[in-house]
Scaffold this active site. Structure first.
Site, PDB file in Angstrom:
ATOM      1  N   LYS A  92       0.793  -1.225   0.000  1.00 43.54           N
ATOM      2  CA  LYS A  92       0.000   0.000   0.000  1.00 43.54           C
ATOM      3  C   LYS A  92       0.829   1.282   0.000  1.00 43.54           C
ATOM      4  O   LYS A  92       0.393   2.309  -0.526  1.00 43.54           O
ATOM      5  CB  LYS A  92      -0.958   0.002   1.191  1.00 43.54           C
ATOM      6  CG  LYS A  92      -2.008  -1.098   1.119  1.00 43.54           C
ATOM      7  CD  LYS A  92      -2.971  -1.038   2.286  1.00 43.54           C
ATOM      8  CE  LYS A  92      -4.007  -2.149   2.197  1.00 43.54           C
ATOM      9  NZ  LYS A  92      -5.012  -2.070   3.278  1.00 43.54           N
ATOM     10  N   ASN A 113      -4.767   1.781  -1.720  1.00 47.54           N
ATOM     11  CA  ASN A 113      -5.225   0.389  -1.746  1.00 47.54           C
ATOM     12  C   ASN A 113      -6.045   0.079  -2.997  1.00 47.54           C
ATOM     13  O   ASN A 113      -6.463  -1.054  -3.198  1.00 47.54           O
ATOM     14  CB  ASN A 113      -6.040   0.056  -0.494  1.00 47.54           C
ATOM     15  CG  ASN A 113      -7.426   0.678  -0.531  1.00 47.54           C
ATOM     16  OD1 ASN A 113      -7.605   1.797  -1.011  1.00 47.54           O
ATOM     17  ND2 ASN A 113      -8.415  -0.034  -0.030  1.00 47.54           N
ATOM     18  N   ALA A 154       1.801   0.625  12.003  1.00 49.07           N
ATOM     19  CA  ALA A 154       2.166   1.914  11.404  1.00 49.07           C
ATOM     20  C   ALA A 154       2.357   1.786   9.900  1.00 49.07           C
ATOM     21  O   ALA A 154       3.002   2.621   9.281  1.00 49.07           O
ATOM     22  CB  ALA A 154       3.442   2.454  12.057  1.00 49.07           C
ATOM     23  N   GLY A 155       1.784   0.728   9.298  1.00 52.39           N
ATOM     24  CA  GLY A 155       1.889   0.513   7.863  1.00 52.39           C
ATOM     25  C   GLY A 155       0.760   1.176   7.105  1.00 52.39           C
ATOM     26  O   GLY A 155       0.124   2.124   7.594  1.00 52.39           O
ATOM     27  N   GLY A 156       0.477   0.665   5.890  1.00 54.26           N
ATOM     28  CA  GLY A 156      -0.506   1.299   5.027  1.00 54.26           C
ATOM     29  C   GLY A 156      -1.904   1.323   5.612  1.00 54.26           C
ATOM     30  O   GLY A 156      -2.589   2.361   5.577  1.00 54.26           O
TER      31      GLY A 156
END
Length: 308
Positions: A92, A113, A154-156
């Protein structure tokens, strides 16, 4: 029919010989989801129901694309007769460097996304934020704005959910990640955006915190909702990102992960007497919005829900 057709899962090698491999398919594959892992994805069932409802002659498939394969995969798809894509873990954020444009929401979130493909151009969108808000409202009959939220990751997906919390003016948002620096970085990036009332509502409190038992115990005691936006729970051997002994009955637990059985976090929450749900409702609503982006018409939400 070949085995790979029956599985509806393709690889980068398949894309390299796409026209030869799909020459005999009656309904062309023109949509898909890229990820690693991808075999668990229910997007094909859901989107196939929408395509059938609108009598669109196209198929939607899974693409098992590793992190280092993403750029080549998107470059190949750009030149094929595709209409759109969905992206899941771990693509993402990385896909931002490949698309030709992004809408305002995707740019603000820093993750995409959904991709729309037209005239050889890739346009990036983010439907996760809206999907999350709708899922929480539908599943738990509450609004995000009323909640103190503990966000894992803390990702997409986490970026989209954090942004959604800002849009909804949630009371408090705490971000925790296994990599503490990433949690701190995301919080610091969002603080000035949350202060700008013209873009986002002011979150009363936004901070990051360590991911350890003492910290989690404290944060959970001061939270109304915990959201797992990490991939923990996808793999069969994964345990719950939060043990049941730390989960209190007052908590709402939302796991963006879903699989064919109950996820470890949902199971832990239920054992603790808390309300919990997996990511299918978010999948439904973000997928419906993606369908609308691709085709410019209303998604058949209830048919998509039934397919899930």
């Amino acid at each position: 029919m070949t085995t790979i057709e029956m599985k509806d899962t393709y690889t980068l090698n398949n894309l390299r010989d796409w026209r030869g491999r799909t020459r005999e398919i009656d309904s062309p594959v023109r949509l898909g989801v890229l990820g690693d892992p991808i075999e668990h994805s229910l997007s094909p069932q859901m989107q196939s129901a929408a395509l059938e409802a609108h009598q669109i002659d196209a198929r939607y498939a899974r693409f098992h694309i590793a992190e280092q394969e993403l750029i080549e995969a998107l470059q190949l798809i750009r030149d094929l007769d595709f209409l759109g894509l969905n992206l899941t873990v771990p693509h993402k954020i990385a896909a931002i460097s490949v698309v030709d444009s992004m809408d305002e929401m995707a740019r603000a979130i820093g993750a995409i996304n959904t991709i729309q493909i037209a005239d050889g151009k890739l346009a990036g969108f983010n439907t996760d934020a809206d999907g999350f808000v709708r899922a929480v409202r539908e599943t738990f009959s509450v609004d995000v704005r009323d909640l103190r939220v503990l966000l894992l990751g803390a990702g997409g997906a986490a970026r989209a959910i954090a942004y959604a919390c800002g849009l909804e003016k949630c009371e408090r948002l705490v971000i925790v990640a296994r990599d503490v620096a990433k949690a701190q970085s995301l919080a610091q990036e969002l603080i000035p955006r949350f202060r700008d009332a013209r873009v986002l509502g002011p979150v009363a409190r936004l901070e990051s915190a360590p991911w350890d038992e003492n910290s989690l115990r404290h944060q959970l005691a001061n939270s109304d909702m915990v959201v797992n936006a990490t991939p923990l729970g996808l793999a069969p051997r994964d345990g719950s990102p939060i043990p049941s002994r730390l989960i209190a009955p007052h908590l709402i637990v939302y796991d963006t992960v879903y699989r064919h059985d109950t996820t470890p976090l949902v199971r832990a929450a239920e054992e603790a007497g808390a309300r919990a749900a997996d990511g299918r409702a978010m999948l439904l609503h973000q997928g419906a919005r993606a369908f609308e982006i691709w085709f410019g018409r209303n998604a058949p939400l209830e048919m998509m829900r039934a397919a899930l």
